[in-house]
Design a protein around this motif. Structure first.
Motif, PDB file in Angstrom:
ATOM      1  N   ALA A   1       0.767  -1.162  -0.084  1.00  0.00           N
ATOM      2  CA  ALA A   1       0.073  -0.231  -0.191  1.00  0.00           C
ATOM      3  C   ALA A   1       0.613   1.316   0.080  1.00  0.00           C
ATOM      4  N   TYR A   2       2.107   1.193   0.839  1.00  0.00           N
ATOM      5  CA  TYR A   2       2.948   2.397   1.143  1.00  0.00           C
ATOM      6  C   TYR A   2       3.786   1.952  -0.386  1.00  0.00           C
ATOM      7  N   ARG A   3       3.761   1.562  -1.215  1.00  0.00           N
ATOM      8  CA  ARG A   3       4.899   1.582  -2.481  1.00  0.00           C
ATOM      9  C   ARG A   3       3.997   2.035  -3.073  1.00  0.00           C
ATOM     10  N   GLU A   4       2.626   1.338  -3.486  1.00  0.00           N
ATOM     11  CA  GLU A   4       1.792   1.995  -4.405  1.00  0.00           C
ATOM     12  C   GLU A   4       1.210   3.446  -4.414  1.00  0.00           C
ATOM     13  N   GLU A   5       1.724   3.996  -3.534  1.00  0.00           N
ATOM     14  CA  GLU A   5       0.910   5.189  -2.927  1.00  0.00           C
ATOM     15  C   GLU A   5       1.945   5.513  -3.643  1.00  0.00           C
ATOM     16  N   VAL A   6       3.356   5.891  -3.027  1.00  0.00           N
ATOM     17  CA  VAL A   6       4.507   6.526  -3.850  1.00  0.00           C
ATOM     18  C   VAL A   6       4.656   6.678  -5.106  1.00  0.00           C
ATOM     19  N   GLN A   7       4.242   5.527  -5.752  1.00  0.00           N
ATOM     20  CA  GLN A   7       4.171   5.014  -7.158  1.00  0.00           C
ATOM     21  C   GLN A   7       3.320   6.227  -7.395  1.00  0.00           C
ATOM     22  N   GLN A   8       2.268   6.047  -7.022  1.00  0.00           N
ATOM     23  CA  GLN A   8       1.312   7.655  -7.532  1.00  0.00           C
ATOM     24  C   GLN A   8       1.076   8.396  -8.020  1.00  0.00           C
ATOM     25  N   LEU A   9       2.800   9.333  -6.760  1.00  0.00           N
ATOM     26  CA  LEU A   9       2.646  10.108  -6.344  1.00  0.00           C
ATOM     27  C   LEU A   9       3.433  11.250  -7.976  1.00  0.00           C
ATOM     28  N   PRO A  10       4.248  10.614  -8.974  1.00  0.00           N
ATOM     29  CA  PRO A  10       4.735  12.062 -10.056  1.00  0.00           C
ATOM     30  C   PRO A  10       2.931  12.303 -10.530  1.00  0.00           C
ATOM     31  N   ALA A  11       1.890  10.778 -10.307  1.00  0.00           N
ATOM     32  CA  ALA A  11       1.242  11.348 -11.474  1.00  0.00           C
ATOM     33  C   ALA A  11      -0.271  12.259 -10.524  1.00  0.00           C
ATOM     34  N   TRP A  12       0.259  12.348  -8.971  1.00  0.00           N
ATOM     35  CA  TRP A  12      -0.560  13.595  -8.532  1.00  0.00           C
ATOM     36  C   TRP A  12      -0.045  14.704  -8.225  1.00  0.00           C
ATOM     37  N   CYS A  13       1.093  14.648  -8.358  1.00  0.00           N
ATOM     38  CA  CYS A  13       2.235  16.029  -8.663  1.00  0.00           C
ATOM     39  C   CYS A  13       1.800  16.662  -9.878  1.00  0.00           C
ATOM     40  N   LYS A  14       1.234  15.929 -10.813  1.00  0.00           N
ATOM     41  CA  LYS A  14       1.298  16.279 -12.113  1.00  0.00           C
ATOM     42  C   LYS A  14       0.072  17.283 -12.035  1.00  0.00           C
ATOM     43  N   ALA A  15      -1.012  15.793 -11.906  1.00  0.00           N
ATOM     44  CA  ALA A  15      -2.437  16.534 -11.163  1.00  0.00           C
ATOM     45  C   ALA A  15      -2.871  17.246 -10.575  1.00  0.00           C
ATOM     46  N   ASN A  16      -1.874  18.234  -9.439  1.00  0.00           N
ATOM     47  CA  ASN A  16      -2.152  19.467  -8.976  1.00  0.00           C
ATOM     48  C   ASN A  16      -0.983  20.490  -9.567  1.00  0.00           C
ATOM     49  N   ASN A  17      -0.524  20.386 -10.621  1.00  0.00           N
ATOM     50  CA  ASN A  17       0.742  21.554 -10.795  1.00  0.00           C
ATOM     51  C   ASN A  17       1.723  21.380 -10.401  1.00  0.00           C
TER      52      ASN A  17
END
Length: 115
Positions: A27-43
């Motif tokens: 769950a932690y590793r998945e969250e970290v892997q989604q971080l680049p997409a979250w950053c991009k979505a939030n400019n």
């Protein structure tokens, strides 16, 4: 976001805090892997070179620390970090923070005479 993870955003810093129990890291590793997409979505831009991983582990039998990758770049594992102005160490003692404050205080003490 998984319930064992928390995303903390303040100014230009983002922190992912994950509670890993029973060596269950997906769950932690998945969250970290989604971080680049979250950053991009939030400019926001993610600088992996400035990204750090700190592990607090109080188990008697500690296992090796698995490397963490973001966009194929390895995240540096550190023994301490500064979080909201507080120096945190992986053993959660106050000695690092206390010595930092002490050094800062002693470097700011100067005498001057005004005229």
């Amino acid at each position: 976001m998984h319930s064992s993870n928390h995303l903390i955003k303040f100014a230009d810093d983002t922190t992912v805090v994950g509670l890993i129990s029973k060596n269950d890291e997906p769950a932690y590793r998945e969250e970290v892997q989604q971080l680049p997409a979250w950053c991009k979505a939030n400019n926001l831009s993610l600088n992996v070179n400035k990204t750090k991983k700190m592990v607090v582990d109080f188990r008697r039998a500690q296992s090796g620390r698995s490397p963490l990758f973001i966009d194929k770049s390895s995240v540096e594992i550190v023994k301490s970090t500064k979080f909201f102005g507080v120096h945190l160490a992986e053993n959660l003692t106050w000695s690092l923070n206390t010595s930092s404050i002490s050094k800062k205080g002693s470097s700011n003490t100067s005498t001057s005479c005004g005229g």
